[in-house]
Enzyme design. Sequence first.
Site, PDB file in Angstrom:
ATOM      1  NE  ARG A 180      71.746   2.691 -16.773  1.00 27.28           N
ATOM      2  CZ  ARG A 180      70.508   2.563 -17.227  1.00 27.28           C
ATOM      3  NH1 ARG A 180      70.251   1.700 -18.194  1.00 27.28           N
ATOM      4  NH2 ARG A 180      69.525   3.288 -16.739  1.00 27.28           N
ATOM      5  CG  HIS A 225      75.294   9.296 -17.855  1.00 27.42           C
ATOM      6  ND1 HIS A 225      76.058   8.188 -17.553  1.00 27.42           N
ATOM      7  CD2 HIS A 225      74.061   9.040 -17.374  1.00 27.42           C
ATOM      8  CE1 HIS A 225      75.315   7.307 -16.910  1.00 27.42           C
ATOM      9  NE2 HIS A 225      74.090   7.805 -16.795  1.00 27.42           N
ATOM     10  CE1 TYR A 239      59.569  25.923 -11.007  1.00 26.03           C
ATOM     11  CE2 TYR A 239      59.276  23.559 -10.720  1.00 26.03           C
ATOM     12  CZ  TYR A 239      58.835  24.773 -11.223  1.00 26.03           C
ATOM     13  OH  TYR A 239      57.674  24.838 -11.930  1.00 26.03           O
TER      14      TYR A 239
END
Length: 845
Positions: free
Chosen positions: A39, A85, A128
Amino acid sequence: MAKTRTEDDTFDENILDVDVTEEMETSFLEYAYSVIYSRALPDARDGLKPVQRRILYAMDEMGIRPERSHVKCARVVGQVMGVLHPHGDTAIYDALVRMAQPWSVRLPLMDGHGNFGSLDAGPAAMRYTEVRMAPAARAMTAGLDEDTVDFKPNYDGKETEPAVMPAAFPNLLVNGATGIAVGMATNIAPHNLVEVVAALKQLLVTPTMELDELMRFLPGPDLPTGGKIIGLDGVRDAYATGRGSFKVRATARIEKVTPRRQGIVVTELPYMIGPEKIIEQIKKAVGEKKLSGIADVKDLTDLAHGTRLVIEVKNGINPEALLEQLYRVTKLEDTFAINAVALVEGQPRTMTLIEMLQVYLDHRIEVTLRRTRFQLAKATDRLHLVRGLMIAIADIDDVIAIIRSSEDANEARTRLIGAFNLDEIQANWILDMQLRRLTKYSTIELEKEAAELNERIAGLREILDDDAILRSVLTGELDDVVKQFGTPRRTILLASSGQVSQTAQPLEVPDDPCWVLLSGTGLVARMEGDSALPTTGPRSAHDVIVSAIHTSAHAEFGVLTNRGRLVRCRAIELPTVPPTANAPALQGGSPASELWLLEPGETPLGMTRLGPEAAGLAIGTRRGVVKRVAPEYLSKDAWDVIRLDDGDEVVGAVELRDPNLHLAFITTDAQLLHFPASTVRPQGRAGGGMSGIKLAPGASVMWFGAVDPAADELATVSGASTSLPGTEVGAAKVTAMLHYPAKGRATGGVRCHRFLKGEDVLIAAGIGRSPVIASAASGSPVELPPTTDRRDGSGLPVSQPVTSLAGRGSGRTAASADVSPEGIGTVPQDDATAAPREPDQAPLL
């Protein structure tokens, strides 16, 4: 604790004792391992964290490339989370957004469409916004289908993902990295791609190169938001050890933000610092009395002009000193700490600059070798097939006969292999061959393709066999990346330590004596000092002074314009120029139009003191009107001092401290009139004046001022009215004023210059203390002819066009008919060495 159910519904308890210390150690190590390797830390080879690498791979597999249209970010996030992931959509979207923000990375890997946030605000929701791969991302993934890198199973073992990207450019250094793992963290600054590639190429040639030599090509970080890096010692420490820090300072300059107020304009901020954060810190510091002198703070940042943070400075405050305070108490100066930690062969390591470059070079060499082997195998296989096809086409009749006489494909394959000495692959290819290939032209095409394949195979084998050729290929690929993605450096590197000087200027400007200066080109400045106005020495551009008044830094003064208005101003609002032993230079001044509220077409003619030091004004207009104005101070920003008729304008004025002086007019048709100032009755502001000189038809006044007939000289320059302004050299004449008798007010005066053939107008004129000097438009002096006793004689040619005339140190000024009103009355004073005097008439024009 384990429980077992029995037949009578009772439970038998089975308690297991676990060592808490051992359990915590095991769990913590597993968690730490997961965070470090899966990570938080980037791989030193491609500079990507696992989530970033998975985003790029998923988008490449989905075909969301630069030449395609944008897709919803939610679609990308869902694909990455579902296949590669499984750590939550927020982490994936945050990583995607950062790769698209040009202020976060030096070379964006994502092309975002929509609101991707700012330095002070987060992005819009993923539903969006839209995204596609940037061209640089294609360079990171290029070669994935050519066996350049290893693949590993995904989290559920159903798919595979690349263990590292081919990475055509050193992303770790170019875009930097930041991350917090368990017990360690990484923070690597972005760099300029051109400089990083230059360092890589040098390291390819000289693997044993020392750090100091390498820093000639890669001198320091290049932050996406620009700014200035102060002090390179910390940068070198970071390059040498992997740990170090340096200061980043905003780019700021002092500007005139309003006609009467200076401001600090910030155009570049330190890395990852937003303007709203700076504004918040400024307001907090002002509230806590840590900062003073700030009138307002405005954020004028937009997409068209970039960062623009305007900090307005109160009058009386030194903006340079205030800027030093802002650097100390706000994030306009910030510290960036480098901690270059990355994964090398699966292990976290603190890396030096040379190690980061070398790891990338080793990776690219391995990628190039694997790609070359893959391409060689493909070319060899294709050549093998082409040779089989060539054999089949050469004996196509026999091939067709064998195929037609065979029971099935297996029999045909076996007979073809035996008849033409082919292998199974070639035989299968022949059986799959289309009938359209059975032409003569197909034979030519195959022979051409075989030749090209032989040439390509030879080139690929050279790359594999010759290390020098391999490195040249790598160098060429790096050069191609620079041509495609290279950009100029944005961050300025300064070697100084950045410590604030202990002898910094005071914050508040003291109310010390000063000179206020107005130049012939309309520049205005304040020069500190109580000594005489320096006028000796060589003159250069903008050194010709139209008006100069001696006052104090906090005092007010008036500016008289050609519209007959007196505009109230303050000396503290003007930019300062340093005192000099030579003529005052106003290159550091500001245009009058930016300092004072002037109307369109209105120009300043001169300046006068206000308040108790004010004196009466004598004003002359272009139509020959003269007016004396009694001292008067109004609580307005501007007021009229004369009522002008339509088409008339003021051409000159003086502070009239001695009413026994004479007032003089010079007209364009070479008429001179002077008369005692006492013959002009003072009027109020609303008065329109009285007749000063009687003008001939077509003539107008070109100069007006106060004169001393016993000591002054008259200089005139004649020329043709048909010539373009500023181009006529003309003929000059200098005569003592004592040769011109005084006449009554409202008369025509006497002739002061005789026109030669081709001359019909005065193009420059002026009266001042002997000897009168002249200057050109550039400010350079123009030599005038010797003084003559002939009051109406003709002139002698001069070396270049004259734009201003004045007496040395007289304080009175001259005018030029072929320059704009702001150039009227230019005084290139050249001979004042005495202490400051209060002249009978202080120079207003």
